[in-house]
Design a protein around this motif. Structure first.
Motif, PDB file in Angstrom:
ATOM      1  N   ILE A 132      11.680  -2.416  -4.070  1.00  0.00           N
ATOM      2  CA  ILE A 132      10.897  -1.178  -3.936  1.00  0.00           C
ATOM      3  C   ILE A 132      10.820  -0.753  -2.480  1.00  0.00           C
ATOM      4  N   LEU A 133      10.556  -1.704  -1.593  1.00  0.00           N
ATOM      5  CA  LEU A 133      10.485  -1.381  -0.162  1.00  0.00           C
ATOM      6  C   LEU A 133      11.810  -0.808   0.335  1.00  0.00           C
ATOM      7  N   ARG A 134      12.900  -1.408  -0.084  1.00  0.00           N
ATOM      8  CA  ARG A 134      14.224  -0.947   0.342  1.00  0.00           C
ATOM      9  C   ARG A 134      14.537   0.444  -0.226  1.00  0.00           C
ATOM     10  N   ALA A 135      14.225   0.652  -1.495  1.00  0.00           N
ATOM     11  CA  ALA A 135      14.551   1.917  -2.156  1.00  0.00           C
ATOM     12  C   ALA A 135      13.715   3.087  -1.629  1.00  0.00           C
ATOM     13  N   PHE A 136      12.479   2.819  -1.244  1.00  0.00           N
ATOM     14  CA  PHE A 136      11.590   3.901  -0.819  1.00  0.00           C
ATOM     15  C   PHE A 136      11.364   3.921   0.692  1.00  0.00           C
ATOM     16  N   LYS A 137      12.229   3.242   1.420  1.00  0.00           N
ATOM     17  CA  LYS A 137      12.080   3.175   2.876  1.00  0.00           C
ATOM     18  C   LYS A 137      12.150   4.555   3.526  1.00  0.00           C
TER      19      LYS A 137
ATOM     20  N   SER B  72       5.711  -7.964 -10.066  1.00  0.00           N
ATOM     21  CA  SER B  72       5.809  -9.218 -10.810  1.00  0.00           C
ATOM     22  C   SER B  72       6.363 -10.358  -9.964  1.00  0.00           C
ATOM     23  N   ASN B  73       7.145 -10.023  -8.917  1.00  0.00           N
ATOM     24  CA  ASN B  73       7.684 -11.074  -8.059  1.00  0.00           C
ATOM     25  C   ASN B  73       8.074 -10.495  -6.693  1.00  0.00           C
ATOM     26  N   HIS B  74       8.440 -11.357  -5.798  1.00  0.00           N
ATOM     27  CA  HIS B  74       8.782 -10.966  -4.427  1.00  0.00           C
ATOM     28  C   HIS B  74      10.032 -10.089  -4.386  1.00  0.00           C
ATOM     29  N   TYR B  75      11.000 -10.377  -5.231  1.00  0.00           N
ATOM     30  CA  TYR B  75      12.248  -9.602  -5.236  1.00  0.00           C
ATOM     31  C   TYR B  75      11.999  -8.150  -5.658  1.00  0.00           C
ATOM     32  N   CYS B  76      11.113  -7.963  -6.612  1.00  0.00           N
ATOM     33  CA  CYS B  76      10.746  -6.613  -7.056  1.00  0.00           C
ATOM     34  C   CYS B  76      10.132  -5.832  -5.887  1.00  0.00           C
ATOM     35  N   ALA B  77       9.247  -6.467  -5.143  1.00  0.00           N
ATOM     36  CA  ALA B  77       8.615  -5.816  -3.994  1.00  0.00           C
ATOM     37  C   ALA B  77       9.647  -5.465  -2.932  1.00  0.00           C
ATOM     38  N   LYS B  78      10.576  -6.378  -2.662  1.00  0.00           N
ATOM     39  CA  LYS B  78      11.618  -6.104  -1.671  1.00  0.00           C
ATOM     40  C   LYS B  78      12.504  -4.942  -2.095  1.00  0.00           C
TER      41      LYS B  78
ATOM     42  N   MET C 271       0.851  -1.166   0.000  1.00  0.00           N
ATOM     43  CA  MET C 271       0.000   0.000   0.000  1.00  0.00           C
ATOM     44  C   MET C 271       0.894   1.225   0.000  1.00  0.00           C
ATOM     45  N   PHE C 272       0.561   2.192  -0.785  1.00  0.00           N
ATOM     46  CA  PHE C 272       1.377   3.378  -0.912  1.00  0.00           C
ATOM     47  C   PHE C 272       0.542   4.605  -0.604  1.00  0.00           C
ATOM     48  N   LYS C 273       1.037   5.452   0.277  1.00  0.00           N
ATOM     49  CA  LYS C 273       0.341   6.681   0.614  1.00  0.00           C
ATOM     50  C   LYS C 273       1.165   7.858   0.133  1.00  0.00           C
ATOM     51  N   GLN C 274       0.493   8.845  -0.382  1.00  0.00           N
ATOM     52  CA  GLN C 274       1.154  10.048  -0.839  1.00  0.00           C
ATOM     53  C   GLN C 274       0.362  11.225  -0.302  1.00  0.00           C
ATOM     54  N   LYS C 275       1.054  12.299   0.083  1.00  0.00           N
ATOM     55  CA  LYS C 275       0.395  13.451   0.679  1.00  0.00           C
ATOM     56  C   LYS C 275      -0.547  14.131  -0.304  1.00  0.00           C
ATOM     57  N   LEU C 276      -0.231  14.115  -1.578  1.00  0.00           N
ATOM     58  CA  LEU C 276      -1.056  14.743  -2.602  1.00  0.00           C
ATOM     59  C   LEU C 276      -1.846  13.662  -3.334  1.00  0.00           C
ATOM     60  N   ASN C 277      -2.603  14.065  -4.337  1.00  0.00           N
ATOM     61  CA  ASN C 277      -3.352  13.093  -5.124  1.00  0.00           C
ATOM     62  C   ASN C 277      -2.403  12.103  -5.797  1.00  0.00           C
ATOM     63  N   ILE C 278      -2.865  10.871  -5.907  1.00  0.00           N
ATOM     64  CA  ILE C 278      -2.062   9.812  -6.501  1.00  0.00           C
ATOM     65  C   ILE C 278      -1.979  10.007  -8.012  1.00  0.00           C
TER      66      ILE C 278
ATOM     67  N   HIS D 108      11.793   7.514   1.860  1.00  0.00           N
ATOM     68  CA  HIS D 108      11.274   8.512   0.928  1.00  0.00           C
ATOM     69  C   HIS D 108      10.451   9.550   1.685  1.00  0.00           C
ATOM     70  N   ASN D 109      10.576  10.813   1.299  1.00  0.00           N
ATOM     71  CA  ASN D 109       9.909  11.884   2.043  1.00  0.00           C
ATOM     72  C   ASN D 109       8.477  12.148   1.592  1.00  0.00           C
ATOM     73  N   THR D 110       8.033  11.567   0.494  1.00  0.00           N
ATOM     74  CA  THR D 110       6.698  11.847  -0.018  1.00  0.00           C
ATOM     75  C   THR D 110       5.728  10.682   0.149  1.00  0.00           C
ATOM     76  N   ILE D 111       6.223   9.461  -0.020  1.00  0.00           N
ATOM     77  CA  ILE D 111       5.319   8.311   0.030  1.00  0.00           C
ATOM     78  C   ILE D 111       5.740   7.315   1.102  1.00  0.00           C
ATOM     79  N   TYR D 112       4.766   6.546   1.559  1.00  0.00           N
ATOM     80  CA  TYR D 112       4.974   5.484   2.535  1.00  0.00           C
ATOM     81  C   TYR D 112       4.684   4.163   1.841  1.00  0.00           C
ATOM     82  N   VAL D 113       5.626   3.232   1.900  1.00  0.00           N
ATOM     83  CA  VAL D 113       5.520   1.955   1.209  1.00  0.00           C
ATOM     84  C   VAL D 113       5.502   0.832   2.234  1.00  0.00           C
ATOM     85  N   THR D 114       4.577  -0.116   2.074  1.00  0.00           N
ATOM     86  CA  THR D 114       4.506  -1.266   2.965  1.00  0.00           C
ATOM     87  C   THR D 114       3.939  -2.459   2.210  1.00  0.00           C
ATOM     88  N   TYR D 115       4.178  -3.677   2.735  1.00  0.00           N
ATOM     89  CA  TYR D 115       3.558  -4.869   2.169  1.00  0.00           C
ATOM     90  C   TYR D 115       2.058  -4.801   2.381  1.00  0.00           C
ATOM     91  N   TYR D 116       1.294  -5.370   1.456  1.00  0.00           N
ATOM     92  CA  TYR D 116      -0.154  -5.422   1.586  1.00  0.00           C
ATOM     93  C   TYR D 116      -0.527  -6.523   2.569  1.00  0.00           C
TER      94      TYR D 116
END
Length: 96
Positions: free
Chosen positions: A46-51, A38-44, A1-8, A53-61
């Protein structure tokens, strides 16, 4: 799930996450989006790269955390079982 302060902006999210693998972005309201990878590694990645991040919050669903229907079913079960326990305690045989 990804949250962003402004509209998505689905296109912008897809461009940010596409270097990590194939992604599908679906907006849920103004400040949430579901991103399928597409796979678990892609999700990991993304989570690592955007951990940090100042605009969005990234977490596993998580169904129990993010689905209103599943959360409603869970709380209904808790309330019904709790009520049944209270009724059983109050109407049980009292031996003194």
């Amino acid at each position: 799930m990804f949250k962003q302060k402004l509209n998505i902006d689905q296109v912008k999210l897809a461009k940010w996450f596409s270097p990590y693998g194939n992604v599908d972005v679906k907006a849920y309201g103004q400040n949430k989006a579901l991103v399928a990878t597409s796979n678990h590694y892609c999700a990991k990645d993304i989570l690592r790269a955007f951990k940090q991040h100042n605009t969005i919050y990234v977490t596993y669903y998580s169904v129990w955390k993010h689905s209103p229907v599943a959360r409603g079913l869970l709380w209904t079960g808790v309330l019904l079982s709790g009520s049944a326990c209270v009724v059983a305690l109050l109407t049980g045989d009292k031996k003194t």
